[in-house]
Design an enzyme around this catalytic site. Structure first.
Site, short mmCIF file in Angstrom:
data_model
loop_
_atom_site.label_atom_id
_atom_site.label_comp_id
_atom_site.label_asym_id
_atom_site.label_seq_id
_atom_site.Cartn_x
_atom_site.Cartn_y
_atom_site.Cartn_z
CB CYS A 125 -0.95 0.01 1.19
SG CYS A 125 -2.10 -1.36 1.17
CG ASN A 167 -6.41 -0.77 1.07
OD1 ASN A 167 -5.69 -0.33 0.16
ND2 ASN A 167 -5.91 -1.24 2.19
CG HIS A 171 -3.17 3.69 2.19
ND1 HIS A 171 -3.57 3.28 0.94
CD2 HIS A 171 -3.22 2.57 2.97
CE1 HIS A 171 -3.86 2.00 0.96
NE2 HIS A 171 -3.66 1.54 2.18
O1 UT7 Z 1 -3.56 -0.88 3.87
C1 UT7 Z 1 -3.01 -1.48 4.99
C2 UT7 Z 1 -3.63 -2.80 5.17
N1 UT7 Z 1 -4.74 -2.99 6.00
C3 UT7 Z 1 -5.32 -2.12 6.84
O2 UT7 Z 1 -5.01 -0.98 6.98
C4 UT7 Z 1 -6.41 -2.69 7.69
C5 UT7 Z 1 -6.32 -2.22 9.10
N2 UT7 Z 1 -7.40 -2.76 9.94
C6 UT7 Z 1 -8.67 -2.38 9.82
O3 UT7 Z 1 -9.01 -1.58 8.97
C7 UT7 Z 1 -9.66 -2.92 10.82
O4 UT7 Z 1 -8.96 -3.60 11.85
C8 UT7 Z 1 -10.70 -3.89 10.17
C9 UT7 Z 1 -11.69 -3.08 9.34
C10 UT7 Z 1 -10.02 -4.92 9.34
C11 UT7 Z 1 -11.51 -4.61 11.26
O5 UT7 Z 1 -12.08 -3.67 12.15
P1 UT7 Z 1 -11.93 -3.87 13.74
O6 UT7 Z 1 -12.74 -2.81 14.36
O7 UT7 Z 1 -10.46 -3.88 14.04
O8 UT7 Z 1 -12.59 -5.27 13.99
P2 UT7 Z 1 -11.96 -6.63 14.58
O9 UT7 Z 1 -10.91 -7.17 13.66
O10 UT7 Z 1 -11.59 -6.38 15.99
O11 UT7 Z 1 -13.21 -7.60 14.49
C12 UT7 Z 1 -14.41 -7.34 15.20
C13 UT7 Z 1 -15.43 -8.43 14.86
C14 UT7 Z 1 -14.88 -9.86 14.88
O12 UT7 Z 1 -15.87 -10.68 15.46
P3 UT7 Z 1 -15.73 -11.18 17.00
O13 UT7 Z 1 -14.44 -11.95 17.06
O14 UT7 Z 1 -15.68 -9.91 17.81
O15 UT7 Z 1 -16.95 -11.98 17.21
C15 UT7 Z 1 -14.78 -10.22 13.41
O16 UT7 Z 1 -14.93 -11.61 13.17
O17 UT7 Z 1 -15.95 -8.23 13.53
C16 UT7 Z 1 -15.94 -9.47 12.82
N3 UT7 Z 1 -15.82 -9.20 11.38
C17 UT7 Z 1 -16.87 -8.94 10.60
N4 UT7 Z 1 -18.19 -8.85 10.87
C18 UT7 Z 1 -19.01 -8.55 9.83
C19 UT7 Z 1 -14.69 -9.16 10.64
N5 UT7 Z 1 -15.00 -8.86 9.36
C20 UT7 Z 1 -16.35 -8.72 9.32
C21 UT7 Z 1 -17.25 -8.41 8.28
N6 UT7 Z 1 -18.57 -8.34 8.58
N7 UT7 Z 1 -16.86 -8.18 7.02
#
Ligand code: UT7
Length: 322
Positions: free
Chosen positions: A113, A279, A249
């Site tokens: 990225c 992204n 980004h």
């Molecule tokens: O470009 C650089 C590369 N990547 C990034 O910059 C990504 C950086 N990270 C993020 O943007 C965020 O961490 C995410 C958007 C990926 C996730 O958001 P979060 O607030 O950090 O959520 P989390 O990973 O803590 O997950 C919360 C919950 C989980 O469920 P449990 O374990 O709490 O029951 C996930 O399984 O959300 C669940 N989850 C979803 N639920 C519905 C994960 N993906 C989804 C989804 N729909 N698509």
């Protein structure tokens, strides 16, 4: 002093759009979850038979037109991509062929990225040493090709697209400074399990995907981008209030908001396009830049901070006077 000055921008998004509501039918997710956690509403996906170089070519032609330049003027091509068409030739060489350019240096940069920031930083060195007078710098990706469309953790986040700039040598800034960093110790937080040397069987079986510990990436990204903002301002003896536009980004609106807060910038001075295309990795910064240049928000003479963070981890910034 030889500065690299942006004289034209261009971008391209493939026609096909996948909305959050479309994704609700594919994986266990909701529009509400995706919008509230990421700010993404839709993403563009390349058509069958449409490759990274096709996207790069469209963006490059638009940037050349905006710059009032032709292929004959270009003496350097750098393409930032993680999703090259072929192992070789590089996407930059494929683009060079499309544009009927012959003989100048052309190469790809792979910094995920942060790729476009790396490409701009490398190009800046060419200009400062007088090795380039007119360069085409592109970020282009078809990330849809490496996603596991059954993995809700990642497939909702990414999209395809391309952005480009034409840089010209100038006595007036121009790119003021570029700051490129990496720390490979973070490999396990964000990677692809497959690769040319490791084998591509998972990808070819259709279960490719991106392995990501999202919330850990999130925390490191926010902290690291906060630090690079300080580093960039200090290097230029500038204050937060000297920045007219943040062009970040486009990974997650919450990461963008955190960086804007660090800069004490109102969101009116932050270019946000993540809602429209998710992204797009190395394409996201030039896509955002082109959007705000074309709609008239970014004006000549204004100071822009471009920044990105991605797999590797890699991160970087470019401060420039537009
Ligand atoms: O470009 C650089 C590369 N990547 C990034 O910059 C990504 C950086 N990270 C993020 O943007 C965020 O961490 C995410 C958007 C990926 C996730 O958001 P979060 O607030 O950090 O959520 P989390 O990973 O803590 O997950 C919360 C919950 C989980 O469920 P449990 O374990 O709490 O029951 C996930 O399984 O959300 C669940 N989850 C979803 N639920 C519905 C994960 N993906 C989804 C989804 N729909 N698509």
């Amino acid at each position: 002093m030889n500065y690299a000055r942006i004289i034209g921008t261009g971008s391209y998004l493939p026609e096909k759009i996948i909305t959050n509501f479309d994704l609700e039918k594919m994986v266990d997710t909701t529009d509400e979850w995706i919008r509230s956690r990421t700010g993404i509403e839709q993403r563009h996906v390349a058509a069958e038979g449409q490759f990274t170089v096709d996207l790069a070519e469209q963006a490059a032609r638009r940037a050349l037109e905006a710059a009032g330049k032709t292929s004959a003027d270009i003496d350097l091509i750098i393409v930032a991509t993680t999703t090259a068409d072929r192992v070789f030739p590089s996407t930059a060489c494929l683009l060079q062929q499309r544009l009927d350019i012959h003989g100048c240096a052309a190469f790809d940069v792979q910094a995920v990225c942060t790729g476009f920031i790396y490409a701009l930083g490398v190009a800046d060195k060419f200009f400062r040493t007088g090795s380039s007078k007119c360069a085409l710098i592109v970020g282009a990706e078809t990330l849809s090709r490496i996603l596991d469309w059954n993995d809700r953790n990642t497939c909702v986040l990414f999209g395809d697209g391309a952005g480009a700039v034409v840089l010209e040598q100038s006595n007036e800034a121009g790119i003021l400074s570029s700051h490129l960093h990496a720390d490979g110790a973070y490999e396990k937080l964000l990677y692809t399990p497959y690769g040319v040397s490791r084998g591509l069987s998972e990808l070819l079986d259709g279960a490719g995907g991106i392995a990501m510990k999202g919330n850990e990436v999130f925390k490191v990204a926010v902290n690291t981008l906060g630090r690079i903002v300080d580093e960039t301002l200090a290097c230029n003896n500038m204050d937060k209030s000297d920045i007219d536009w943040l062009v970040p980004h486009q990974a997650n609106i919450r990461i963008i908001n955190a960086t804007a807060k660090k800069l004490k910038m109102s969101l009116e001075h932050v270019v946000v396009t993540v809602n429209k295309h998710g992204n797009t990795s190395s394409a996201s910064v030039p896509l955002a830049l082109d959007t705000a240049v074309r709609d008239g928000r970014i004006k000549r003479g204004e100071v822009l901070m471009l920044e990105a963070f991605g797999g590797g981890f890699t991160w970087g910034s470019v401060l420039l006077r537009y």
